[in-house]
Design a protein around this motif. Structure first.
Motif, mmCIF file in Angstrom:
data_model
loop_
_atom_site.group_PDB
_atom_site.id
_atom_site.type_symbol
_atom_site.label_atom_id
_atom_site.label_comp_id
_atom_site.label_asym_id
_atom_site.label_seq_id
_atom_site.Cartn_x
_atom_site.Cartn_y
_atom_site.Cartn_z
ATOM 1 N N GLY A 1 -35.618 -10.533 -3.560
ATOM 2 C CA GLY A 1 -34.927 -9.447 -2.882
ATOM 3 C C GLY A 1 -34.188 -9.932 -1.652
ATOM 4 N N TYR B 1 -29.960 -8.554 -6.761
ATOM 5 C CA TYR B 1 -31.236 -8.543 -6.044
ATOM 6 C C TYR B 1 -32.141 -7.481 -6.652
ATOM 7 N N CYS C 1 -35.159 -6.392 -5.256
ATOM 8 C CA CYS C 1 -35.858 -5.589 -4.259
ATOM 9 C C CYS C 1 -35.179 -5.754 -2.905
ATOM 10 N N VAL C 2 -35.509 -4.874 -1.988
ATOM 11 C CA VAL C 2 -34.969 -4.939 -0.639
ATOM 12 C C VAL C 2 -36.102 -4.723 0.354
ATOM 13 N N VAL D 1 -34.201 -0.836 -8.290
ATOM 14 C CA VAL D 1 -34.555 -1.763 -7.213
ATOM 15 C C VAL D 1 -35.822 -1.263 -6.528
#
Length: 282
Positions: free
Chosen positions: A33, A59, A61-62, A88
């Motif tokens: 992420g 990406y 995940c964040v 996500v």
């Protein structure tokens, strides 16, 4: 009859191998992420648009950092819906040490539960001088862990250079590791560990199962470059770091983090992900 026996044997062989296959797959499917501080200017201008752009890069995940705490309940729910729509995840958030106070921790808990987070990470601390100050930080983390555990949330701590810089002959990060519950994640920032003169691989191996996420930030000893190098351009031995993280560290997800570079925020994030995938294929 012979063909039936063979089929049965093949079936049993496949069944016997399945658990190993699943474990092997799990070891290679660790998500990567972006710590959204990497795109902080864009985030200020367009929160949802920035998250969309990051997801479109690939990406998985964040990690939201401290300003998320200012969102309303409605904004937090809207963000969770957006993340779900984009496929996500938000596995952790970065939180000011003030968010761990009795009056703020419940709000942090509720927001993280809404976001589907696993870890509430203290992003930094300002301890009193000496090792006793760091023991007080450990006490704060333990208390928060006790309060958040019934909700299924865990606590984490994120290092900077300070934690790896010796105080009275001992590194504060060692005080934190020794005096906190095993459930508390030691989120490793690789770049700052390196700048402080420590070995990230040795640190991971010294704390099995506690390095559940890593900030993949590189660093160069060249004063003109420092943290401005892209992921993979600095001195970090990423392949050894990945190997240690996945064999003993207990890593659950990686997070690219960038202080800035010679490129725009989005171009930087995209380039870093491309290099990450070349060094650590999905």
């Amino acid at each position: 009859m012979a063909s039936n026996t063979l089929s049965r044997r093949a079936f049993l062989a496949v069944s016997a191998m399945l658990p190993f296959s699943l474990r092997a797959y799990a070891s290679t499917s660790i998500p990567v992420g972006l710590e959204l501080y990497s795109v902080r200017d864009a985030l200020k201008d367009d929160l949802t648009g920035t998250v969309r752009t990051v997801a479109q890069m690939g990406y998985q995940c964040v990690e939201f950092y401290a300003p998320y705490f200012e969102w309303t309940d409605a904004q937090t729910k809207d963000m969770k819906k957006l993340l779900d729509d984009l496929g996500v995840r938000c596995y952790s958030t970065h939180n000011s040490s003030s968010y761990f106070s009795s009056e703020n921790l419940k709000r942090a808990r509720d927001m993280n539960l809404t976001l589907g987070s696993r870890h509430v990470v203290m992003s930094s601390s300002q301890p009193k001088p000496g090792l006793d100050g760091w023991k007080e930080v450990a006490d704060t983390l333990n208390s928060a862990a006790d309060q958040l555990s019934p909700s299924g949330l865990k606590v984490g701590y994120h290092n900077h250079q300070l934690e790896f810089t010796p105080v009275d002959g001992q590194r504060p990060i060692e005080i934190l590791a020794k005096n906190t519950k095993p459930s508390i994640m030691l989120q490793l920032d690789v770049g700052t560990c390196l700048e402080a003169g420590s070995d990230p691989v040795a640190w991971i191996r010294a704390n099995p199962g506690r390095i559940r996420s890593i900030h993949c930030k590189d660093w160069s000893p060249d004063a003109d470059k420092g943290y401005k190098v892209l992921f993979g351009e600095g001195v970090a031995d990423w392949k050894s770091i990945f190997a240690a993280a996945e064999s003993v560290g207990g890593v659950e997800y990686y997070l690219v983090e960038q202080e800035g570079s010679r490129f725009s925020e989005f171009d930087t994030a995209k380039r870093c992900l491309q290099t990450f995938r070349s060094l650590r294929p999905a």
